[in-house]
Design an enzyme around this catalytic site. Structure first.
Site, mmCIF file in Angstrom:
data_model
loop_
_atom_site.group_PDB
_atom_site.id
_atom_site.type_symbol
_atom_site.label_atom_id
_atom_site.label_comp_id
_atom_site.label_asym_id
_atom_site.label_seq_id
_atom_site.Cartn_x
_atom_site.Cartn_y
_atom_site.Cartn_z
ATOM 1 N N ASN A 86 0.798 -1.213 0.000
ATOM 2 C CA ASN A 86 0.000 0.000 0.000
ATOM 3 C C ASN A 86 0.836 1.270 0.000
ATOM 4 O O ASN A 86 0.363 2.317 -0.426
ATOM 5 C CB ASN A 86 -0.921 0.001 1.230
ATOM 6 C CG ASN A 86 -1.576 1.346 1.446
ATOM 7 O OD1 ASN A 86 -2.463 1.748 0.712
ATOM 8 N ND2 ASN A 86 -1.109 2.077 2.456
ATOM 9 N N TYR A 157 3.778 10.085 -11.008
ATOM 10 C CA TYR A 157 3.027 9.180 -10.131
ATOM 11 C C TYR A 157 2.199 8.195 -10.951
ATOM 12 O O TYR A 157 2.212 6.986 -10.711
ATOM 13 C CB TYR A 157 2.118 10.008 -9.215
ATOM 14 C CG TYR A 157 1.164 9.202 -8.377
ATOM 15 C CD1 TYR A 157 1.618 8.447 -7.294
ATOM 16 C CD2 TYR A 157 -0.204 9.212 -8.648
ATOM 17 C CE1 TYR A 157 0.732 7.727 -6.514
ATOM 18 C CE2 TYR A 157 -1.090 8.496 -7.870
ATOM 19 C CZ TYR A 157 -0.619 7.752 -6.806
ATOM 20 O OH TYR A 157 -1.502 7.023 -6.044
ATOM 21 N N LYS A 161 2.479 4.022 -11.177
ATOM 22 C CA LYS A 161 1.356 3.142 -10.865
ATOM 23 C C LYS A 161 0.961 2.288 -12.072
ATOM 24 O O LYS A 161 0.522 1.139 -11.912
ATOM 25 C CB LYS A 161 0.162 3.963 -10.372
ATOM 26 C CG LYS A 161 0.368 4.572 -8.994
ATOM 27 C CD LYS A 161 0.662 3.518 -7.938
ATOM 28 C CE LYS A 161 0.615 4.084 -6.520
ATOM 29 N NZ LYS A 161 0.930 3.069 -5.498
ATOM 30 N N VAL A 190 -9.456 9.593 -2.477
ATOM 31 C CA VAL A 190 -9.898 8.986 -1.215
ATOM 32 C C VAL A 190 -9.660 9.983 -0.093
ATOM 33 O O VAL A 190 -8.653 10.706 -0.083
ATOM 34 C CB VAL A 190 -9.127 7.678 -0.919
ATOM 35 C CG1 VAL A 190 -9.623 7.037 0.372
ATOM 36 C CG2 VAL A 190 -9.274 6.708 -2.091
ATOM 37 N N THR A 192 -8.133 10.633 2.535
ATOM 38 C CA THR A 192 -6.976 10.295 3.349
ATOM 39 C C THR A 192 -6.330 11.590 3.842
ATOM 40 O O THR A 192 -6.626 12.687 3.341
ATOM 41 C CB THR A 192 -5.945 9.509 2.533
ATOM 42 O OG1 THR A 192 -5.491 10.347 1.447
ATOM 43 C CG2 THR A 192 -6.559 8.235 1.965
#
Length: 268
Positions: A86, A157, A161, A190, A192
């Site tokens: 993760n 990024y 991924k 999300v 977060t």
């Protein structure tokens, strides 16, 4: 539904907050034993500490850290059944989003791939021999919807991924016949701390467009990203899918990508 995870041993990287914390909490609730890897524990992860949870304080930018983390799981709990890669997002000292492709230097690209891809490669490399000796296991790689929905403000990024998705497919083909399932979960935006903490992305975007954090999270992001649900996902919604894929109830699922993105990715 019983996920049949009682007594299974898991490693979760990036476990101190956000999705990793939610995954750790969900695995513990299903009876798993967890080694939670992160640079620091933080109060929420510390509150979960008990006989079934140990924290391994590691910086996954260190090439030796993944092997130490896996070794801790084997030493503490006797083996390894589940790996959740993760850890990811901006490496330490890097802020996203960027304004342009030209804002990322060679060193920025190296750091992004080091944190988002190579740390997972090394953890998998350390984990698979233990899974094979135990008769199999499950690896869940947390990717991103940006792997399939490119963005010029997160280009390095997204590229890292996308490589993670390719890695997942390759691993599933090689090790599936030996009892190791490998799958990807790709979140969209999300709720977060990366978004919600003071000084986080929501605050930075708010400063650019003249609104506040709530306006960014409740209106600006859902509208500009065309989120079908009209909201960012909760970390627990990602964790639920991760735990299902880690479970023997997903015994015939491997090499798959599960997108949990509030309807962000529109392509078939």
């Amino acid at each position: 539904m019983d996920m049949r995870l009682t007594g299974r041993v898991a490693v979760v990287t990036g476990a101190s907050k956000g999705i990793g914390l939610a995954v750790t909490r969900a695995l513990l609730a299903e009876g798993a034993k967890v080694v939670a890897a992160s640079r620091t524990a933080g109060p929420e992860l510390t509150a979960l500490t008990g006989p079934d949870l140990v924290h391994e304080a590691v910086d996954l930018m260190d090439p030796e850290a993944p092997a130490r983390t896996v070794a801790r799981a084997v030493r503490e709990f006797g083996g390894l059944d589940i790996l959740v890669n993760n850890a990811g997002g901006p490496p330490p000292g890097v802020d996203l989003p960027r304004d342009s492709f030209f804002d990322a230097s060679d060193e920025d690209w190296r750091a992004m791939f080091e944190f988002n891809l190579f740390s997972a490669v090394r953890t998998v490399r350390a984990a698979i021999p233990h899974m094979l000796s135990g008769g199999g296991g499950s690896i869940v790689n947390v990717s991103s919807a940006n792997a399939r929905q490119p963005s010029q403000i997160n280009v390095d990024y997204g590229a890292a991924k996308a490589a993670m998705n390719n890695l997942t497919k390759a691993l599933s083909e090689e090790f599936g016949p030996q009892g190791i399932r490998v799958n990807t979960v790709s979140p969209g935006p999300v709720l977060t701390p990366w978004w919600t903490d003071p000084g986080g992305v929501a605050d930075r975007l708010a400063g650019r467009v003249g609104t506040d954090r709530t306006g960014v999270l409740d209106k600006l992001v859902p509208e500009t990203m065309r989120l079908t649900t009209g909201r960012l996902a909760d970390p627990e919604e990602i964790a639920d899918v991760v735990v299902l894929l880690a479970s023997p109830r997903s015994a015939s699922t491997t090499g798959a990508e599960f997108t949990v993105d509030s309807g962000f990715v529109k392509a078939v």
